[in-house]
Scaffold this motif. Structure first.
Motif, mmCIF file in Angstrom:
data_model
loop_
_atom_site.group_PDB
_atom_site.id
_atom_site.type_symbol
_atom_site.label_atom_id
_atom_site.label_comp_id
_atom_site.label_asym_id
_atom_site.label_seq_id
_atom_site.Cartn_x
_atom_site.Cartn_y
_atom_site.Cartn_z
ATOM 1 N N LYS A 185 45.515 42.533 41.170
ATOM 2 C CA LYS A 185 44.083 43.332 40.807
ATOM 3 C C LYS A 185 43.758 44.427 41.279
ATOM 4 C CE LYS A 185 38.709 42.407 41.345
ATOM 5 N NZ LYS A 185 38.354 42.318 39.701
ATOM 6 N N ILE A 186 43.053 45.516 39.779
ATOM 7 C CA ILE A 186 43.008 46.812 39.848
ATOM 8 C C ILE A 186 41.780 46.781 40.777
ATOM 9 C CG2 ILE A 186 42.801 48.335 38.182
ATOM 10 C CD1 ILE A 186 44.379 47.379 36.522
ATOM 11 N N LYS A 187 41.612 48.115 41.647
ATOM 12 C CA LYS A 187 40.936 48.356 42.592
ATOM 13 C C LYS A 187 40.017 49.706 41.642
ATOM 14 C CE LYS A 187 41.645 45.833 46.514
ATOM 15 N NZ LYS A 187 41.727 45.550 48.228
ATOM 16 N N GLN A 188 39.016 49.835 42.065
ATOM 17 C CA GLN A 188 38.467 51.368 41.141
ATOM 18 C C GLN A 188 37.527 51.856 42.031
ATOM 19 O OE1 GLN A 188 36.120 50.728 37.301
ATOM 20 N NE2 GLN A 188 37.058 48.713 36.988
ATOM 21 N N PRO A 189 37.374 52.845 42.912
ATOM 22 C CA PRO A 189 37.689 54.040 41.292
ATOM 23 C C PRO A 189 39.227 54.053 40.582
ATOM 24 C CG PRO A 189 36.326 55.334 43.091
ATOM 25 C CD PRO A 189 36.868 53.594 43.727
ATOM 26 N N LEU A 190 39.175 54.208 39.998
ATOM 27 C CA LEU A 190 40.688 55.368 39.090
ATOM 28 C C LEU A 190 40.498 56.452 38.477
ATOM 29 C CD1 LEU A 190 41.163 52.212 35.948
ATOM 30 C CD2 LEU A 190 41.636 52.140 38.824
ATOM 31 N N TYR A 191 41.807 57.141 39.085
ATOM 32 C CA TYR A 191 42.359 58.618 39.068
ATOM 33 C C TYR A 191 43.064 58.440 37.754
ATOM 34 C CZ TYR A 191 42.665 63.958 39.971
ATOM 35 O OH TYR A 191 42.714 65.019 39.683
#
Length: 217
Positions: A185-191
């Motif tokens: 799972k992609i955890k936000q926030p993203l940079y």
């Protein structure tokens, strides 16, 4: 003859756009009934030529505008990032399609998500990426980020996205689009970091991935 994944996607997009056009015509029909206008004349005019400002285009125009920007192969399935016109004003839609293969070798659409391509550009001529997040229906352990890159004259060729928990995702930009794959799972926030063909960092920003605003199937 078995249809290949890209042809199945093309047919699905055209059907989707034609259904929107038919809805527009039906709405005009309902309005004409309420106003007591010359119903058949108005409907015939709509079918022959959609309104010039934002009017929905016909199937051939949609089909001619379809562009396959990125793809990624997984066991028994494929992901495709696709863009096409949605109206005569030139507004574009961006989809990420998931296509799965059955045991008999035939292909089918497992799902598609996306939305309109943003016409909002950052100030100051900055390189920028607009992302949407998705999850494979056929393989729930696979997540992805897809979207478009605003080059702003910086010759951007590669993107790196760092998640909140330090996972690094990278992709080479093709036709102005990116497709980043993650097996968690992609955890936000993203940079986001954007690099030119020489490897120079030409842009960076916080990139909160939007949830896709439209879904097919």
């Amino acid at each position: 003859m078995e249809l290949q994944p890209k042809q199945i996607i093309i047919d699905n997009i055209v059907d989707y756009c034609l259904s929107l056009r038919e809805m527009q015509i039906n709405t005009a029909f309902d309005s004409s009934m309420l106003l007591g206008g010359k119903v058949q004349e108005q409907i015939d005019a709509l079918r022959q030529l959609a309104p010039p400002q934002g009017g929905l285009v016909d199937g051939q125009v949609v089909m001619d505008s379809i562009r396959f920007l990125k793809e990624h192969a997984l066991p028994g399935r494929q992901l495709h990032v696709v863009m096409h016109r949605i109206n005569r004003a030139g507004d574009m839609m961006l989809w990420t399609y998931e296509v799965g293969q059955m045991r008999d070798g035939t292909w089918h659409i497992d799902g598609a998500s996306g939305g309109s391509v943003s016409q909002c550009y950052p100030l100051g001529g900055k390189a920028w990426v607009s992302l949407r997040e998705g999850r494979c229906k056929g393989n729930p352990d696979v997540f992805y980020l897809s979207g478009t890159v605003i080059d702003a004259g910086h010759d951007v060729k590669r993107i790196r996205v760092i998640t909140e928990d330090g996972v690094i995702l990278e992709d080479v930009i093709e036709h102005g689009a990116v497709l980043l794959i993650a097996e968690q799972k992609i955890k936000q926030p993203l940079y986001a970091e954007l690099y030119d063909r020489k490897g120079n960092l030409v842009g960076s920003h916080k990139a909160l991935a939007e949830n896709s605003s439209a879904h097919l199937n």
